[in-house]
Design an enzyme around this catalytic site. Structure first.
Site, short mmCIF file in Angstrom:
data_model
loop_
_atom_site.label_atom_id
_atom_site.label_comp_id
_atom_site.label_asym_id
_atom_site.label_seq_id
_atom_site.Cartn_x
_atom_site.Cartn_y
_atom_site.Cartn_z
N LEU A 144 0.82 -1.22 0.00
CA LEU A 144 0.00 0.00 0.00
C LEU A 144 0.85 1.26 0.00
CD1 LEU A 144 -2.66 -1.06 2.68
CD2 LEU A 144 -2.97 -1.00 0.21
N GLY A 147 7.48 3.31 3.65
CA GLY A 147 7.90 4.29 4.64
C GLY A 147 9.40 4.27 4.84
N GLY A 148 9.85 4.98 5.85
CA GLY A 148 11.28 5.09 6.10
C GLY A 148 11.94 3.80 6.53
N GLY A 150 10.24 0.57 6.19
CA GLY A 150 9.66 -0.63 5.58
C GLY A 150 8.41 -0.31 4.80
N CYS A 151 7.71 -1.38 4.41
CA CYS A 151 6.51 -1.26 3.58
C CYS A 151 5.25 -1.51 4.39
CB CYS A 151 6.58 -2.26 2.42
SG CYS A 151 7.94 -1.97 1.26
N LYS A 166 2.20 -2.96 8.66
CA LYS A 166 3.46 -2.28 8.41
C LYS A 166 4.61 -3.18 8.87
CE LYS A 166 4.05 2.11 9.51
NZ LYS A 166 4.32 3.33 10.34
N ASP A 263 5.83 14.69 13.43
CA ASP A 263 6.03 14.30 12.03
C ASP A 263 4.71 14.39 11.25
OD1 ASP A 263 7.58 13.54 9.87
OD2 ASP A 263 7.30 11.39 10.22
#
Length: 432
Positions: A144, A147-148, A150-151, A166, A263
């Site tokens: 989907l 990210g920093g 992982g997926c 995640k 963030d």
């Protein structure tokens, strides 16, 4: 063991049932021969050896006392060990069918850093192999987002229940700390505009986080992906801004101590099937009181407030600045950073500020998808809010509560605001 104690007491009787003649020790008075008449013979009391029955009685008393003390000590020790064993068993036991969420196992971070009063309970510990199967062995077609660390994968659990998983790869100190922060924080708070963490899993150096599935992805994908914002009209964009403000207001004003997201950005604002917005990715979040400690400078360039970037000063006004950048993205349809050259970028704040305060120029820089679709008064009001949020000086920025109440009148009632849209009168035809 209890039976043994009762048997001993029945055989010997309790120590308080034996009565010995009371002996009171007094000093003997000195004997004076003058106290007796002349010729009187003074005799001494004759001592006889102790009766053997008395010796046996005393021995039984001491034996019973010692044996009772030993038995009592053993019983106390046994009860103590039994209670600790039960507590330990309850603490570390989790469901053999974790995908059904039949039992909860609390995740305890090493530092228990949050300590937030608005808690909702523990997070479910899920089986790694079950999640691996649910993602079809982390199949690439199920990705989907990336990210920093992982997926994020789409996964299907039992009864056709879809979730987002995640996967954080590697055991770096930063990834482990963010994983612990995410589980600890989202395990304690709950709000309609904050993503729900359903569970987690740890397998060797791989860590998994399981969230509710947000069908419309991230705000970043909607605005800057293939559709280029075409699915979001003016009122939906204001609804997303309002939802985001509500989530931040909950963190800043209703959590004790307050939580600073640190963030906030369009990729961390997720949208469900009805385009309701929820804040996500709390790995960098900190609580008030801990932000003054030696915390590594983190965030995303373009969203990070100037005082934090230059001086390391971290407050809730940093989240307000990031919210202002997101509001500009919703308004203008531009990315937070635009490349001017291979080694040069321009932020949306730098580009937009000179034009946001010019009412004659403002309508022309609005996202073409929504241009000329809103009341100009509302457009000017949103632009004014965005300008205040991205002020260089943090003291000039409003509280997120003030931002929230300024947006509510701009969102239709059916979308969670107070704006009542007047329907145009029905067309009438004249009879010939």
């Amino acid at each position: 063991m209890k039976k043994l104690l009762v048997l001993v007491l029945l055989l010997h009787g309790p120590i308080w049932s034996f009565h010995l003649p009371e002996v009171v020790a007094r000093p003997d008075p000195p004997i004076s021969m003058a106290a007796f008449p002349p010729g009187t013979q003074v005799g001494l009391e004759e001592h006889h050896p102790m009766d053997p029955n008395k010796k046996l009685l005393i021995a039984l008393i001491f034996t019973s006392t010692a044996l009772g003390a030993i038995i009592l000590s053993l019983m106390c020790l046994w009860n103590y060990l039994r209670k600790n064993s039960l507590k330990s068993h309850q603490k570390y036991t989790y469901s053999s069918d974790p995908l059904k969420g039949l039992s909860l196992t609390p995740f305890m971070s090493k530092h228990d850093s949050m300590g937030i009063s608005c808690n909702k309970g523990a997070v479910t510990l899920m089986d790694y192999n079950c999640l691996k199967t649910a993602t079809e062995d982390f199949r690439e077609s199920n990705v989907l987002g990336v990210g920093g660390f992982g997926c994020v994968y789409k996964a299907r659990l039992e009864e056709n229940n879809h979730v987002a998983v995640k996967r954080l790869n590697g055991g770096t100190q930063d990834s482990i700390r963010e994983f612990e922060t995410e589980v600890d924080l989202l395990g304690r708070i709950q709000h309609p505009n904050i993503i729900s963490l359903l569970g987690y899993s740890i397998h060797d150096e791989t860590r998994l986080l399981v969230y509710e599935l947000m069908q419309n992805g991230s705000l970043e994908t909607q605005l800057h992906g293939p559709s280029r914002g075409s699915a979001l009209n003016w009122h939906q964009r204001m609804k997303i801004a309002l939802d985001t403000a509500r989530g931040l207001e909950y963190l800043h004003e209703h959590c004790n101590p307050k939580v600073i997201h640190r963030d906030l950005k369009s990729s961390n604002i997720l949208l469900d099937s009805n385009f309701n917005a929820k804040l996500s990715d709390f790995g960098l979040a900190v609580t008030a009181g801990t932000q003054k400690k030696n915390i590594k400078l983190s965030g995303t360039l373009g969203y990070v407030a100037p005082e934090y970037l230059l001086d390391g000063k971290l407050t809730d006004k940093g989240d307000v600045y990031a919210f202002g950048v997101v509001l500009l993205e919703l308004l203008l349809g531009r990315k937070h950073l635009e490349k001017l050259a291979p080694a040069q970028c321009q932020s949306i704040v730098t580009w937009a500020m000179p034009q946001l305060t010019d009412r004659s120029k403002l309508p022309s820089i609005v996202d073409p998808v929504i241009r000329n679709t809103m009341d100009l008064k509302h457009l000017y009001q949103v632009a004014a809010v965005a300008v205040l949020c991205v002020q260089q000086e943090p003291s000039y920025r409003p509280l997120i509560t003030d931002v929230l109440y300024s947006l509510i009148p701009l969102v239709p009632v059916e979308l969670g605001g107070t704006l009542k849209i007047q329907q145009p009168p029905p067309l009438t035809t004249r009879e010939p």
